[in-house]
Design a protein around this motif. Structure first.
Motif, short mmCIF file in Angstrom:
data_model
loop_
_atom_site.label_atom_id
_atom_site.label_comp_id
_atom_site.label_asym_id
_atom_site.label_seq_id
_atom_site.Cartn_x
_atom_site.Cartn_y
_atom_site.Cartn_z
N LEU A 75 0.83 -1.20 0.00
CA LEU A 75 0.00 0.00 0.00
C LEU A 75 0.87 1.26 0.00
O LEU A 75 0.50 2.28 -0.57
CB LEU A 75 -0.93 0.03 1.22
CG LEU A 75 -1.98 -1.08 1.31
CD1 LEU A 75 -3.05 -0.71 2.32
CD2 LEU A 75 -2.61 -1.35 -0.03
N ALA A 76 2.03 1.16 0.63
CA ALA A 76 2.88 2.35 0.72
C ALA A 76 3.57 2.67 -0.60
O ALA A 76 3.98 3.81 -0.83
CB ALA A 76 3.94 2.14 1.81
N PHE A 77 3.66 1.67 -1.48
CA PHE A 77 4.48 1.82 -2.69
C PHE A 77 4.15 3.06 -3.51
O PHE A 77 5.03 3.87 -3.83
CB PHE A 77 4.35 0.56 -3.55
CG PHE A 77 5.12 0.62 -4.83
CD1 PHE A 77 6.49 0.50 -4.85
CD2 PHE A 77 4.46 0.81 -6.05
CE1 PHE A 77 7.20 0.56 -6.02
CE2 PHE A 77 5.17 0.87 -7.24
CZ PHE A 77 6.54 0.75 -7.21
N GLY A 78 2.88 3.23 -3.85
CA GLY A 78 2.50 4.36 -4.70
C GLY A 78 2.82 5.71 -4.07
O GLY A 78 3.54 6.53 -4.64
N PRO A 79 2.28 5.96 -2.87
CA PRO A 79 2.56 7.25 -2.21
C PRO A 79 4.05 7.49 -1.98
O PRO A 79 4.51 8.63 -2.05
CB PRO A 79 1.83 7.14 -0.87
CG PRO A 79 0.80 6.08 -1.06
CD PRO A 79 1.31 5.16 -2.12
N LEU A 133 1.03 7.35 5.97
CA LEU A 133 0.46 6.50 7.01
C LEU A 133 -1.03 6.75 7.15
O LEU A 133 -1.84 5.82 7.22
CB LEU A 133 1.18 6.81 8.33
CG LEU A 133 1.12 5.71 9.37
CD1 LEU A 133 1.79 4.46 8.83
CD2 LEU A 133 1.80 6.17 10.65
N ALA A 134 -1.40 8.02 7.15
CA ALA A 134 -2.81 8.37 7.31
C ALA A 134 -3.62 7.81 6.14
O ALA A 134 -4.68 7.22 6.33
CB ALA A 134 -2.95 9.89 7.37
N VAL A 159 -4.96 4.37 -2.56
CA VAL A 159 -4.14 5.26 -1.72
C VAL A 159 -3.46 6.35 -2.53
O VAL A 159 -2.99 7.33 -1.98
CB VAL A 159 -3.01 4.54 -0.94
CG1 VAL A 159 -3.55 3.79 0.24
CG2 VAL A 159 -2.21 3.63 -1.84
N MET A 160 -3.41 6.17 -3.85
CA MET A 160 -2.82 7.21 -4.68
C MET A 160 -3.80 8.35 -4.92
O MET A 160 -3.46 9.33 -5.57
CB MET A 160 -2.36 6.64 -6.02
CG MET A 160 -1.52 5.42 -5.87
SD MET A 160 0.12 5.43 -6.55
CE MET A 160 0.33 6.72 -7.66
N ARG A 161 -5.04 8.18 -4.43
CA ARG A 161 -6.10 9.17 -4.63
C ARG A 161 -6.26 9.56 -6.09
O ARG A 161 -6.16 10.74 -6.45
CB ARG A 161 -5.81 10.46 -3.83
CG ARG A 161 -5.66 10.22 -2.34
CD ARG A 161 -6.78 10.90 -1.59
NE ARG A 161 -6.80 10.43 -0.20
CZ ARG A 161 -6.31 11.10 0.83
NH1 ARG A 161 -5.78 12.29 0.62
NH2 ARG A 161 -6.39 10.61 2.03
N PRO A 162 -6.51 8.59 -6.96
CA PRO A 162 -6.70 8.92 -8.37
C PRO A 162 -8.08 9.55 -8.55
O PRO A 162 -8.94 9.45 -7.67
CB PRO A 162 -6.63 7.56 -9.06
CG PRO A 162 -7.10 6.60 -8.02
CD PRO A 162 -6.68 7.15 -6.69
N GLU A 166 -6.58 4.99 6.37
CA GLU A 166 -7.93 5.33 5.92
C GLU A 166 -8.42 4.33 4.87
O GLU A 166 -9.52 3.78 4.98
CB GLU A 166 -7.90 6.76 5.36
CG GLU A 166 -9.25 7.32 5.00
CD GLU A 166 -9.42 7.45 3.50
OE1 GLU A 166 -10.54 7.20 3.05
OE2 GLU A 166 -8.44 7.79 2.80
N VAL A 167 -7.59 4.06 3.87
CA VAL A 167 -8.02 3.17 2.78
C VAL A 167 -8.19 1.74 3.28
O VAL A 167 -9.15 1.06 2.92
CB VAL A 167 -7.02 3.23 1.61
CG1 VAL A 167 -7.32 2.13 0.60
CG2 VAL A 167 -7.08 4.58 0.94
N ALA A 168 -7.26 1.28 4.12
CA ALA A 168 -7.35 -0.09 4.62
C ALA A 168 -8.66 -0.28 5.39
O ALA A 168 -9.33 -1.30 5.24
CB ALA A 168 -6.16 -0.41 5.50
N ALA A 169 -9.02 0.72 6.18
CA ALA A 169 -10.27 0.62 6.93
C ALA A 169 -11.44 0.63 5.96
O ALA A 169 -12.39 -0.14 6.10
CB ALA A 169 -10.38 1.77 7.93
N ARG A 170 -11.36 1.48 4.96
CA ARG A 170 -12.48 1.61 4.02
C ARG A 170 -12.74 0.31 3.27
O ARG A 170 -13.88 -0.11 3.14
CB ARG A 170 -12.18 2.74 3.03
CG ARG A 170 -13.21 2.91 1.95
CD ARG A 170 -13.52 4.37 1.68
NE ARG A 170 -12.34 5.17 1.36
CZ ARG A 170 -11.97 5.48 0.10
NH1 ARG A 170 -12.70 5.06 -0.91
NH2 ARG A 170 -10.91 6.21 -0.10
#
Ligand SMILES: Nc1ncnc2c1ncn2[C@@H]1O[C@H](COP(=O)(O)OP(=O)(O)OP(=O)(O)O)[C@@H](O)[C@H]1O
Ligand SMILES: Nc1ncnc2c1ncn2[C@@H]1O[C@H](COP(=O)(O)OP(=O)(O)OP(=O)(O)O)[C@@H](O)[C@H]1O
Ligand SMILES: [Mg+2]
Ligand SMILES: [Mg+2]
Lengths: 273, 189, 534
Positions: free
Chosen positions: C105-109, C120-121, C158-161, C125-129
């Motif tokens: 999950l961290a890769f893109g950001p 981290l935030a 997580v990249m917020r596309p 957020e995305v994992a919970a969603r």
């Protein structure tokens, strides 16, 4: 053999160190013991290595098989190079009388030969001991950032992480190919002829490589699609040396310097009891 | 509006994501397949490691950097998995790495221009062999690191290794290249 | 408009073939576009055009206007585009780059160079969603197919596309997992995003309210518009429509190909017999104490959620997994007394992932591999190869024998793997998800031929309708056991079973429940639809 990286020494003394320490210390040690001839000094270094190894807290059961393999192979190598054949050039403290002559090879074995074989064996085994924490105490995914912080190219450093990501899937891919051949009636032949064996591996090596490469095309696209390749990249894992890290590194650096000067200025020759 | 895709071969020393991924894939392949090795009967410690063919192959196909990485990281991982420790035989890892690097450079200089399949495959074999010869000659450091004399180094380390790697590289590397060529054309990137 | 494509055409330089012609697609915030069409019509190419792989990574020529984020794609780098378009590839295995879920999950950001706190935030957020918080510390290689797909999706979010494009998300997922993914996707669109989904399983998608549909055929748009219009216009033999839509169009339904009924032998011999068999990998059992007998003239479908152990169950029939306890018998004999060769002629086995079964340089060699192990002559091999290719509709492909199997399209590869099994003239065929990622027309044609040509077929599938219409016995695996084993009609009536075992009652299941008695076989959906009063 299982190729999945195992993380065994999590909470131990070494497990808590900055991973850079775990990489740099063995390098120091390697430089320190290279070409060391004197069995007594080597024994001392061996003790240092043993202490280091024990502080990694790697459970014995988990690595028993590795040790059996390493010890056997290293013993054979040392014996072949020293006792069975006269492969080494050694300088000794005193002239050592021949103890016995090896049958078949006719190699004369002296106390000096035995002493030096001991040095070699301890050197190899202690190097292996220094190496185990690299394999088992660096958390998966920390290796890339470790290299990145050691000034390796960011992208290649990430390549190291990626290698470990691909290890299990490559091993699984190999099993799949063997399976696919088996369900079509093919048994991999058992033969002792090396050229035949080499050829019999072709049906595994080539398809596995091609399949992995085709998948890799997609993986590299997937990485581009997630923005890989910028000059600057954040690494989520924050690395910081604490005091213990500094001390440990300094200690090993001192050991290296001491032994280097001993080898250069002192009289480091094979010890004959 | 029309877009021409401009994709000449990427510069030899560029580290883009393709290079990184292929290097990592190659190292993983080398590590996994490198665990399959067998001893030539009659010798004590000469391993035939069929996977060695991958190192020059990756160098030639994906560039010297990828080749270097595959040899270095792959060999270190093999040593590490077997338990020797990644650094113990560092000079051999370096020799592996150099094989990939040299094969990549030589291939870029010569063989990438060759059009005919058969000629290319011969070139692949020859380049592999030359790269390996030069690279493994660097393991003469063993003489110094392990107090061997030249004859011993040549007969127990370099010679047999050269023999086994020649065998592997000449049988497997061209075979790999022959299979990969049409596929890479088709994938077309 | 985030995506604005007008009259775009694409030609791949490697083959010189034009694969898309005059395609248009507009997607803005809140839009949920469905793209469908037969295999090979250019759907994946369309997505590649949006995310920039065409022309930046594939060598291809693009004409017409392709704007993303208000600017031409050709003028932007893939990296820049990656902040606007998030892409979920069809096979999540290839998309995962992290060794653990967290690093994935961290890769893109990380690549975007964001500060750690922000990354981290976002991850939390995305994992919970999407409901994968409990997986964050797990390593990616031990996740099931469904979990992996979710993780890959989260890695995109997580990249917020501004728009997410997805290529056949349902092909490898069980119905329940597929719904979870689509629910999240719908939620993303609802929250101001946009999505373009390529999918063959149209019926499943329709529930999630796509706002527009693009149906391609041979690279040309054949339908562009809203859903009701699509249900009226879609070619019924090529798209699996909801049963109600079939009923509404009952008079235009084509004649159905008659699948020859299975030979009904009263005392049929048992081919494959599991006796209190426990199967697993390493220490972990996947299936416990299974008792099951499959006949030599039966067509059996195996259903169950991702990771239930369907593949494991049937892999034991060819000794790819060995039981830790119990015994597997083939034709009354313990399996370990059968040689590899005799097993290979009893069972033709087709793997779940076609590329894992392909290892030769050319199709001809690939086809010859099995027969050669049986010691057949070159003449015989040529004959069976021809025949197997013809059965699997591959003989019209130009020069196919000389091509590398990997250069075939995904659907063709899958059919080739079936041909490989057929070339060995097996008595029973075992198929692991034969129709995943194929369009309806291909599915029907090829299942019909396989079922018509062999006395017994055991197949694993996530396609409930396929199981209902093609099998005369259905076995459901769940929680390490076999939870159901009955005829299709009988199963359709056992309402409680469907939800409990990760399956989904499709419109066909409901139709069967409402309109047919609880025994016997189920007619083709077209027949059923014609019989149903509107
Ligand atoms: N890299 C490529 N080079 C050349 N031709 C390609 C390439 N990729 C796809 N094609 C061809 O372009 C056409 C469209 O392919 P595409 O993958 O877009 O189809 P698709 O609609 O996604 O099919 P499927 O449903 O099977 O995935 C096919 O004929 C295919 O063979
Ligand atoms: N080679 C393997 N090694 C270890 N575990 C495995 C292996 N193959 C499968 N598993 C595990 O065994 C379980 C059952 O897997 P299996 O492939 O039989 O599931 P499946 O029902 O076929 O699922 P799917 O619908 O996703 O194909 C899963 O939890 C999976 O992770
Ligand atoms: Mg596609
Ligand atoms: Mg399966």
């Amino acid at each position: 053999m299982d190729v999945t990286p195992r993380y065994l020494g999590g909470d131990s003394f070494l497990g808590r160190r900055d991973p850079r320490v775990l990489l740099l210390v063995p390098v120091c040690y390697l430089v320190a013991v290279a070409r060391l001839d004197d069995l007594r000094v080597m024994l001392l270094c061996g003790l240092v290595a043993l202490t280091y190894y024990l502080s990694a807290g790697i459970p014995w059961r988990a690595v028993r098989a590795n040790w059996a393999f390493v010890l056997t192979l290293m013993t054979i190598t040392v014996l072949v190079n020293s006792v069975f054949t006269d492969a080494l050039q050694i300088e000794t403290t005193t002239e050592a009388p021949t103890l016995f002559t090896m049958p078949i090879t006719g190699n004369a074995v002296t106390a000096a030969t035995l002493s030096y074989s001991g040095t070699l064996l301890i050197r190899f085994v202690s190097l292996a001991m220094m190496g185990f924490p690299v394999a088992f105490c660096i958390a998966p995914g920390d290796l890339g950032v470790t290299f990145a912080r050691l000034k390796v190219s960011q992208r290649l450093a990430f390549g190291v992480d990626l290698t470990f990501r691909f290890l299990p899937s490559t091993a699984a891919g190999m099993q799949e190919i063997i399976d696919a051949q088996r369900v079509r009636g093919y048994n991999h032949p058992r033969t002792n002829n090396p050229i035949k064996r080499l050829k019999s591996l072709k049906p595994i090596v080539i398809p596995l490589t091609v399949n992995s490469l085709i998948d890799a095309e997609d993986t590299s696209n997937a990485m581009d699609l997630r923005g890989f390749g910028a000059k600057h990249r954040t690494w989520m894992r924050e690395l910081a040396f604490d005091r213990t890290d500094h001390l440990l590194l300094a200690a090993f650096a001192a050991l290296t310097v001491a032994l280097l000067s001993y080898k250069i200025f002192g009289n480091d020759v094979v010890w004959v009891p | 509006m029309s877009t021409e895709s401009v994709s000449p071969r990427a510069p030899l020393w560029e580290i883009n994501s393709r290079v990184v991924v292929f290097a990592a894939v190659g190292a993983a392949l080398y590590a996994v397949l490198g665990l399959i090795s067998f001893t030539i009967p009659g010798t004590q410690n000469v391993d035939i490691r069929p996977a060695f063919a991958l190192v020059p192959f990756f160098g030639m196909r994906f560039g010297p950097i990828a080749g270097f990485f595959v040899g270095l990281v792959g060999n270190m991982v093999i040593d590490q998995i077997k338990g020797y420790g990644a650094l113990t035989y560092w000079n051999w890892s370096l020799a592996n790495a150099l094989t990939g690097l040299l094969a990549g450079i030589l291939f870029a200089l010569v063989a990438s221009r060759l059009q005919k399949e058969a000629v290319r495959l011969v070139a692949v074999g020859v380049i592999t062999w030359i790269a390996m010869l030069i690279a493994f000659a660097t393991t003469f450091t063993d003489m110094w690191l392990q107090d061997m004399n030249f004859a011993t180094w040549a007969s127990v380390a370099f010679g047999p290794l050269l023999l086994s790697n020649t065998l592997v590289a000449l049988i497997l590397t061209p075979a790999l290249d022959a299979v990969w060529e049409p596929i890479s054309k088709r994938i077309g990137r | 408009m985030i995506i604005d494509i007008r009259d775009a055409s694409v030609r791949y330089r490697t083959t010189g073939r034009q694969v898309l012609s005059d395609v248009s697609l507009q997607v803005g915030p809140g839009d949920f576009a469905l793209v469908s069409g037969p295999s090979g019509c250019g759907k994946s190419t369309l997505l590649r055009m949006v995310n920039g792989l065409v022309p930046h990574s594939y060598r291809a020529e693009v004409t017409g206007q392709v704007n993303v984020g208000g600017e031409p794609v050709a003028g932007q780098t893939i990296r820049r585009l990656s902040t606007i378009v998030g892409t979920l590839l069809q096979d999540p295995h290839k998309q995962i780059v992290g060794a653990t879920v967290f690093t994935e999950l961290a890769f893109g950001p990380e690549n975007l160079g964001l500060p750690r706190a922000e990354i981290l935030a976002r991850i939390e957020e995305v994992a919970a969603r999407v409901g994968i918080t409990h997986l964050l510390r797990r390593s990616t290689h031990e996740l099931s197919g469904g979990e992996l797909q979710m993780v890959a999706f989260a890695g995109v979010l997580v990249m917020r596309p501004r728009v997410v494009v997805v290529d056949e998300p349902l092909a490898n997922l069980d119905p329940a997992a597929g719904r979870r993914l689509l629910t999240e996707l719908r939620g993303f669109v609802h929250g101001g995003g946009a999505a373009v989904v390529v999918e063959h399983r149209v019926e499943e998608l329709l529930e999630f309210g796509p706002t527009q549909v693009l149906y391609l055929e041979d690279g040309r748009p054949r339908y562009t518009g809203d859903v009701p219009g699509f249900l009226r216009a879609a070619p019924v033999a090529h798209v699996k429509l909801p049963f109600e839509a079939l009923v509404a169009r009952a008079d235009e339904l084509p004649d159905v190909p008659a699948v020859p009924p299975a030979a009904t032998v009263t005392h049929e011999p048992t081919r494959l017999h599991y006796r209190r068999v426990t199967l697993g990998y390493g220490e972990r059992p996947v299936l416990r104490e299974v008792d099951l007998a499959l006949g030599a003239t039966e067509r059996v479908a195996v259903l169950g959620r991702n990771g239930a152990g369907k593949s494991t169950l049937l892999r034991a029939a060819v000794r790819l997994v060995e039981p830790s306890t119990g015994e597997v018998r083939v034709d009354g004999e313990p399996i370990d007394r059968r040689s590899t060769l005799s097993l290979a002629t009893t069972f033709g086995y087709v793997f779940q992932n076609p590329s894992q079964a392909l290892f030769s340089a050319t199709v001809a060699e690939e086809l010859a591999f099995g027969p050669r192990n049986l010691g057949w002559t070159a003449g015989q091999i040529a004959e069976v190869s021809e025949e197997a290719l013809a059965t699997m509709l591959l003989n019209h492909e130009p020069d196919i024998m000389k091509r590398s199997p990997h250069t075939l399209s995904h659907g063709q590869q899958r059919r080739l793997t079936v041909a490989l099994a057929l070339a060995m003239r097996p008595e029973t065929l075992i198929l692991d998800e034969p129709t995943a990622g194929q369009d309806l027309h291909t599915t029907t044609t090829f299942m019909e031929r396989v079922l018509g040509g062999l006395r017994s077929v055991y197949f694993i599938t996530h396609d409930v309708d396929l199981a209902l219409t093609s099998a005369d016995r259905i076995v459901i695996v769940d929680g390490g056991r076999i939870v159901a084993d009955a005829s299709p009609a009988e199963l359709a009536h056992r309402e409680e079973l469907w939800a409990a075992s990760g399956l989904r009652a499709t419109s066909l299941v409901r139709a069967v429940r409402d309109r047919l008695p609880g025994t016997g076989t189920i007619p083709h959906p077209f027949q059923l639809a014609r019989l149903t009063p509107q």
